[in-house]
Scaffold this active site. Sequence first.
Site: not given
Length: 637
Positions: A318, A312, A607
Amino acid sequence: MAAQPMSRVLRRVLTSSVRSCSSGAPVTQPRPGERSQPALEEPSRRRQFLREHAAPFSAFLTDGFGRQHSYLRISLTEKCNLRCQYCMPEEGVPLTPRADLLTTEEILTLARLFVKEGVDKIRLTGGEPLIRPDVVDIVARLHQLEGLRTIGITTNGINLARLLPPLQKAGLSAINISLDTLVPAKFEFIVRRKGFHKVMEGIHKAIELGYSPVKVNCVVMRGLNEDELLDFVAWTEGLPLDVRFIEYMPFDGNKWNFKKMVSYKEMLDTIQQQWPELEKLPEEESSTAKAFKIPGFQGQVSFITSMSEHFCGTCNRLRITADGNLKVCLFGNSEVSLRDHLRAGASEEEVLRIIGAAVGRKKRQHAGMFNISQMKNRPMILIEFSLMLQDSPPAIPSVSLRGSLRVQGLRHRVSSSSQMVTLWKGCWVPQTPLLAQRWLGSGFPQRHLSSHPDSDADPKKCLSPEPRAPATPSGPLPTSDQLTHVDTEGQAAMVDVGRKPDTERVAMASAVVLLGPVAFKLVQENQLKKGDALVVAQLAGIQAAKLTSQLIPLCHHVALSHVQVRLELDSTRHAVVIQASCRARGPTGVEMEALTSAAVAALTLYDMCKAVSRDIVLGEIKLDSKTGGQRGDFQRT
């Protein structure tokens, strides 16, 4: 800042003469019978000159920890022609409606903007990017962007042999091919489709056309393919491959657990036992891979250590999803919709500020493998779609307006990612939006999903119902002596709100679903075969609020600036309590949006659970409060 445009132009002029990548990919088509030669590396003097004269890197793409994001990954599609076990369920995944996906022009518009700000590498991903019909055209048009040095693609290789020649001609300079086994039968088991020989054909076509190295991505999973590590390494002896072993990572639906993961150090130890002469190669700046090479071998091996040893601190990546959301971290759950701003006619300055704000919020590192897996797999997941209306961009130098980012042929509209779902935190109310005034009051849409275990929302509160007092109106509520949706002749009619003043409108509604003990336990433990019932119901509630005018015939369409849905487990009644909140600024209220949201979320829970029990009761659908409008406020206490 005045000197920046000239220096950026200088950099583009200097870089435009060479279009290559760190992998040394070719830029010319080979002559028949000849193997292509990789492009020559840039002369060292030129690299030194670029370092000394490069333009200041864009503040919009620099985060709070000084990381400069020069690498953009763009997803071209959510679709894939394989069903890899670690990636998606066999039946596939629900797909975003086509109208909500980025168009070709929107992709190129965003790419142009990012390259303008300093991005010099773009990788096209998916889904499977090579099933997009216009992928060659997209590569060709990206190739025309000044300052873009590398265009790559990550592919499963099924269509690669057929498409690679035109892609190379269009300007494709780097290739990553996914292949998790060298055994044809095991390949079919892992991906649930045939195609092993097509992938191998694609790999050899890439070598034939001069790509060197050809990167092969292999996700290593214990009990499935870790026994093939040495075979993959041996494969690099005679071929210019970079086999990249990837630690098995947790994502929604892949049933990740720690026991399936084979760590980088374990893989390295296995290989070194066979080849003790294995040498570590120097790491490239911002590289995600730890590279090694066996002396005398043409190729090399690398390790992507996302789980055991994160990278990191040097991340420069991006991502833009197929539906136009910007992700600043692969494992983070924050997303910002860029698509909605493009379709609302936002200027380049506005879009850059939104990008800068998102990049500025990027964390120092992801949560770590155990926290990531818990965020996805814990019994109750609360997903947060938030406009982050209270956030403002970090200090960014002012920029001149370079024109609007307008895409031809698109009508303005408000779509799903301009709404939000968030953890219900007391009586928090979002602040007035700040941007895109013509569409959402004045706020810019941003999507933020949060299920981090360190969230300040106390999960115990969601599981402990509070006693409810009888519902009584608070204060006088003016009422009409006639039905407002019926005209003088008794016919249904929509109320004319054209002369009503715009005011801030907020409404809250609720519903209760009595599941019974069996279904309740499955929901609580997230063990339903259909998936996470709470998450699906939450999303359904948001979608319903936005579609209220299409479901309730005489409702006006309302441009919602905020939608909030919360689901709480009530163990005493084996029930789920649903609360929905809607906000807008306009001439008409949003109580129908809140009621529809709560009701449809309840129906969705039914559902999701009906296969387990039909003895489910939906009830207590009611308006809890409303503010704004000529008839005054209402509060059920």
